[in-house]
Design a protein around this motif. Structure first.
Motif, PDB file in Angstrom:
ATOM      1  N   ASP A   1       0.835  -1.197   0.000  1.00 14.04           N
ATOM      2  CA  ASP A   1       0.000   0.000   0.000  1.00 14.04           C
ATOM      3  C   ASP A   1       0.871   1.248   0.000  1.00 14.04           C
ATOM      4  OD1 ASP A   1      -2.338  -1.444  -0.008  1.00 14.04           O
ATOM      5  OD2 ASP A   1      -2.510  -1.456   2.178  1.00 14.04           O
ATOM      6  N   GLU A   2       0.272   2.354  -0.419  1.00 19.82           N
ATOM      7  CA  GLU A   2       1.030   3.601  -0.501  1.00 19.82           C
ATOM      8  C   GLU A   2       1.330   4.157   0.893  1.00 19.82           C
ATOM      9  OE1 GLU A   2      -1.883   7.246  -1.093  1.00 19.82           O
ATOM     10  OE2 GLU A   2      -2.165   5.724  -2.645  1.00 19.82           O
ATOM     11  N   ILE A   3       2.393   4.909   0.978  1.00 20.40           N
ATOM     12  CA  ILE A   3       2.835   5.508   2.232  1.00 20.40           C
ATOM     13  C   ILE A   3       1.997   6.755   2.488  1.00 20.40           C
ATOM     14  CG2 ILE A   3       4.773   6.597   3.397  1.00 20.40           C
ATOM     15  CD1 ILE A   3       6.598   4.838   1.711  1.00 20.40           C
ATOM     16  N   LEU A   4       1.565   6.939   3.725  1.00 15.78           N
ATOM     17  CA  LEU A   4       0.740   8.100   4.047  1.00 15.78           C
ATOM     18  C   LEU A   4       1.524   9.393   4.024  1.00 15.78           C
ATOM     19  CD1 LEU A   4      -1.474   6.764   6.955  1.00 15.78           C
ATOM     20  CD2 LEU A   4      -2.108   7.110   4.585  1.00 15.78           C
ATOM     21  N   GLU A   5       2.668   9.403   4.677  1.00 16.39           N
ATOM     22  CA  GLU A   5       3.507  10.602   4.741  1.00 16.39           C
ATOM     23  C   GLU A   5       4.944  10.219   4.508  1.00 16.39           C
ATOM     24  OE1 GLU A   5       3.087  12.372   8.534  1.00 16.39           O
ATOM     25  OE2 GLU A   5       1.148  13.270   8.074  1.00 16.39           O
ATOM     26  N   SER A   6       5.636  11.058   3.777  1.00 17.19           N
ATOM     27  CA  SER A   6       7.066  10.827   3.618  1.00 17.19           C
ATOM     28  C   SER A   6       7.799  11.584   4.717  1.00 17.19           C
ATOM     29  CB  SER A   6       7.533  11.304   2.244  1.00 17.19           C
ATOM     30  OG  SER A   6       7.298  12.685   2.129  1.00 17.19           O
ATOM     31  N   VAL A   7       8.861  11.000   5.203  1.00 10.30           N
ATOM     32  CA  VAL A   7       9.635  11.598   6.290  1.00 10.30           C
ATOM     33  C   VAL A   7      10.899  12.182   5.687  1.00 10.30           C
ATOM     34  CG1 VAL A   7      10.838  11.146   8.443  1.00 10.30           C
ATOM     35  CG2 VAL A   7       8.729   9.939   7.913  1.00 10.30           C
ATOM     36  N   SER A   8      11.111  13.466   5.936  1.00 11.94           N
ATOM     37  CA  SER A   8      12.322  14.098   5.429  1.00 11.94           C
ATOM     38  C   SER A   8      13.458  13.836   6.398  1.00 11.94           C
ATOM     39  CB  SER A   8      12.113  15.600   5.252  1.00 11.94           C
ATOM     40  OG  SER A   8      11.868  16.190   6.501  1.00 11.94           O
ATOM     41  N   THR A   9      14.614  13.536   5.852  1.00 13.06           N
ATOM     42  CA  THR A   9      15.787  13.307   6.687  1.00 13.06           C
ATOM     43  C   THR A   9      16.732  14.474   6.514  1.00 13.06           C
ATOM     44  OG1 THR A   9      16.866  12.064   4.927  1.00 13.06           O
ATOM     45  CG2 THR A   9      15.604  10.805   6.555  1.00 13.06           C
ATOM     46  N   SER A  10      17.144  15.036   7.604  1.00  9.94           N
ATOM     47  CA  SER A  10      18.116  16.123   7.572  1.00  9.94           C
ATOM     48  C   SER A  10      19.288  15.749   8.470  1.00  9.94           C
ATOM     49  CB  SER A  10      17.470  17.432   8.042  1.00  9.94           C
ATOM     50  OG  SER A  10      17.092  17.321   9.388  1.00  9.94           O
ATOM     51  N   SER A  11      20.257  16.604   8.522  1.00 11.89           N
ATOM     52  CA  SER A  11      21.439  16.301   9.334  1.00 11.89           C
ATOM     53  C   SER A  11      21.106  16.287  10.814  1.00 11.89           C
ATOM     54  CB  SER A  11      22.542  17.318   9.050  1.00 11.89           C
ATOM     55  OG  SER A  11      22.086  18.608   9.419  1.00 11.89           O
TER      56      SER A  11
END
Length: 76
Positions: free
Chosen positions: A57-67
């Protein structure tokens, strides 16, 4: 302290807690409605999360990765 005084304090405490819980409940409801109205979150997506829980199934929210997020270790 007599039993009657303790019962009276208990009754006042009950009503204070009841009012506090009602205020917390309505403020949380207002927060959910406001964030949904402004477009910050779409809570109707989350209501289908239990139905659409397969790996494909599709992902609900994408998580941004930062430093800042990659270095979450506890420093002593």
């Amino acid at each position: 302290m007599s039993v009657e005084t303790m019962r009276e304090i208990q009754a006042y405490g009950f009503y204070i807690m009841l009012i506090a819980m009602v205020v917390i409940l309505y403020s949380y409801w207002f927060h959910l409605k406001k964030s949904e109205k402004t477009g910050r979150r779409d809570y109707e997506k989350y209501s289908n999360l239990a139905l659409n829980d397969d790996l494909q199934d599709e992902i609900l929210e994408s998580v941004s990765t930062s430093s800042k997020d990659t270095n979450r270790s506890v420093k002593k």
